[in-house]
Design a protein around this motif. Sequence first.
Motif, mmCIF file in Angstrom:
data_model
loop_
_atom_site.group_PDB
_atom_site.id
_atom_site.type_symbol
_atom_site.label_atom_id
_atom_site.label_comp_id
_atom_site.label_asym_id
_atom_site.label_seq_id
_atom_site.Cartn_x
_atom_site.Cartn_y
_atom_site.Cartn_z
ATOM 1 N N ASP A 1 -73.623 -109.408 -31.732
ATOM 2 C CA ASP A 1 -74.242 -110.189 -32.941
ATOM 3 C C ASP A 1 -73.467 -111.172 -33.209
ATOM 4 O O ASP A 1 -72.411 -111.491 -32.627
ATOM 5 C CB ASP A 1 -74.398 -109.310 -33.989
ATOM 6 C CG ASP A 1 -75.567 -108.022 -33.854
ATOM 7 O OD1 ASP A 1 -76.339 -108.329 -32.760
ATOM 8 O OD2 ASP A 1 -75.642 -107.100 -34.555
ATOM 9 N N GLU B 1 -77.989 -116.544 -37.573
ATOM 10 C CA GLU B 1 -77.053 -115.241 -37.451
ATOM 11 C C GLU B 1 -77.941 -114.283 -37.159
ATOM 12 O O GLU B 1 -78.827 -113.916 -37.707
ATOM 13 C CB GLU B 1 -76.309 -115.046 -38.972
ATOM 14 C CG GLU B 1 -75.326 -116.198 -39.382
ATOM 15 C CD GLU B 1 -74.100 -116.341 -38.344
ATOM 16 O OE1 GLU B 1 -73.880 -115.574 -37.708
ATOM 17 O OE2 GLU B 1 -73.953 -117.486 -38.425
ATOM 18 N N HIS B 2 -77.342 -113.665 -35.946
ATOM 19 C CA HIS B 2 -78.154 -112.768 -35.210
ATOM 20 C C HIS B 2 -77.743 -111.169 -35.648
ATOM 21 O O HIS B 2 -76.489 -110.952 -35.650
ATOM 22 C CB HIS B 2 -78.230 -113.032 -33.687
ATOM 23 C CG HIS B 2 -78.830 -111.850 -32.993
ATOM 24 N ND1 HIS B 2 -78.028 -111.131 -32.037
ATOM 25 C CD2 HIS B 2 -80.034 -111.447 -33.136
ATOM 26 C CE1 HIS B 2 -79.091 -110.184 -31.633
ATOM 27 N NE2 HIS B 2 -80.232 -110.527 -32.138
ATOM 28 N N PHE B 3 -78.568 -110.524 -35.913
ATOM 29 C CA PHE B 3 -78.404 -109.282 -36.286
ATOM 30 C C PHE B 3 -79.171 -107.934 -35.654
ATOM 31 O O PHE B 3 -80.436 -108.296 -35.357
ATOM 32 C CB PHE B 3 -78.426 -108.680 -37.832
ATOM 33 C CG PHE B 3 -77.599 -109.630 -38.668
ATOM 34 C CD1 PHE B 3 -76.210 -109.124 -39.090
ATOM 35 C CD2 PHE B 3 -78.130 -110.715 -39.185
ATOM 36 C CE1 PHE B 3 -75.320 -110.099 -39.787
ATOM 37 C CE2 PHE B 3 -77.531 -111.532 -40.097
ATOM 38 C CZ PHE B 3 -76.173 -111.168 -40.390
ATOM 39 N N THR B 4 -78.595 -106.855 -35.002
ATOM 40 C CA THR B 4 -79.445 -105.876 -34.352
ATOM 41 C C THR B 4 -79.224 -104.531 -35.341
ATOM 42 O O THR B 4 -78.400 -104.067 -35.832
ATOM 43 C CB THR B 4 -78.693 -105.535 -32.950
ATOM 44 O OG1 THR B 4 -78.694 -106.964 -32.435
ATOM 45 C CG2 THR B 4 -79.727 -104.335 -32.173
ATOM 46 N N MET C 1 -84.547 -106.749 -33.694
ATOM 47 C CA MET C 1 -83.761 -108.094 -33.653
ATOM 48 C C MET C 1 -84.020 -109.098 -34.868
ATOM 49 O O MET C 1 -85.151 -109.403 -34.911
ATOM 50 C CB MET C 1 -83.770 -108.670 -32.411
ATOM 51 C CG MET C 1 -84.009 -107.855 -31.160
ATOM 52 S SD MET C 1 -82.414 -106.912 -31.030
ATOM 53 C CE MET C 1 -81.444 -107.911 -29.903
ATOM 54 N N TYR D 1 -83.141 -112.767 -36.765
ATOM 55 C CA TYR D 1 -82.230 -113.989 -36.507
ATOM 56 C C TYR D 1 -82.409 -114.664 -37.679
ATOM 57 O O TYR D 1 -83.445 -115.564 -38.360
ATOM 58 C CB TYR D 1 -82.996 -114.892 -35.609
ATOM 59 C CG TYR D 1 -82.873 -114.687 -34.144
ATOM 60 C CD1 TYR D 1 -81.713 -115.277 -33.576
ATOM 61 C CD2 TYR D 1 -83.241 -113.381 -33.458
ATOM 62 C CE1 TYR D 1 -81.693 -114.982 -31.869
ATOM 63 C CE2 TYR D 1 -83.021 -113.005 -32.309
ATOM 64 C CZ TYR D 1 -82.294 -113.609 -31.332
ATOM 65 O OH TYR D 1 -82.047 -113.340 -30.107
#
Length: 283
Positions: A224, A240-243, A255, A257
């Motif tokens: 991430d 900002e990328h989160f999983t 996912m 963004y």
Amino acid sequence: MKDRERRQTLATFLRQRRAHLSPTDVGLPPGIRRRTPGLRREEVAQLANIGTSWYIWLEQGRNVHPSMQVLESLAQALRLTPNERRHLFLLAGQPLPSQVSFSEESINPALQQMLDDLNPTPAYVMGRRYDYLAWNKAADVLFTISEASSPYERNLIWRIFTSPTMRERPNWEMIARTTLAEFRATHAHYPNDRWFEELIEDLKQMSPEFCLWWPRHDVRSALDGHKVIHHATLGHLEFEHFTLQSLNNPDMRIMIYTPNAVTRTKLQQCINRNASKQAAEHT
């Protein structure tokens, strides 16, 4: 084969397979002061998530009895082929596990509603095979998910390596190589799913880069963090990328963004334009 002879043969097989792998084959740093080729015993134990002493006993031919789960972990850690995996189970005195039947993946309406509520933040659900299972309007704007690409309609790996639009991105090689390394790590969790093997063989026929990079065995977990995407019509976008994972189905990943202020405005305006266009077409 007598029990002692079988244990010694298993020990020799493990040592030989360990010697044929380098740290880079399994995504480990090369390190220094390696006096012999191959992986160290503690590295194999780490990859298989078992105790180092216990693994050493196996290589010494001691009278220990690995479970089916431990053998599966060793087969994945040592990158065994199907025939080598079968040989491992035979030498360990364990029956080969039956083929696992994987069910089709689906999502419930509540999860789709959550994705929709996140607009204009792009969000989608990815299955174990890297298929897009569900998405919101912002994610469709960003990744054009609704445009199917036969024969693997909405598979991320297939798109990355075969879509001309994806390949035109200025950072395509970085995206392709990092995503492929994540995919290889995921693929190791499903050794009995023939769908993976079919996709891999088809990609070898379609992409020279896939043929070149797949044998390198680069492995990494999903990372991430800050993402920059150069979109064909919206230009420079930052996220900002989160999983996230569902406790009920950890094979599915959500996912998300999260855009910065400028990117959020661009996405919302695009969603509004698309909605106005669709309304005009139905009047």
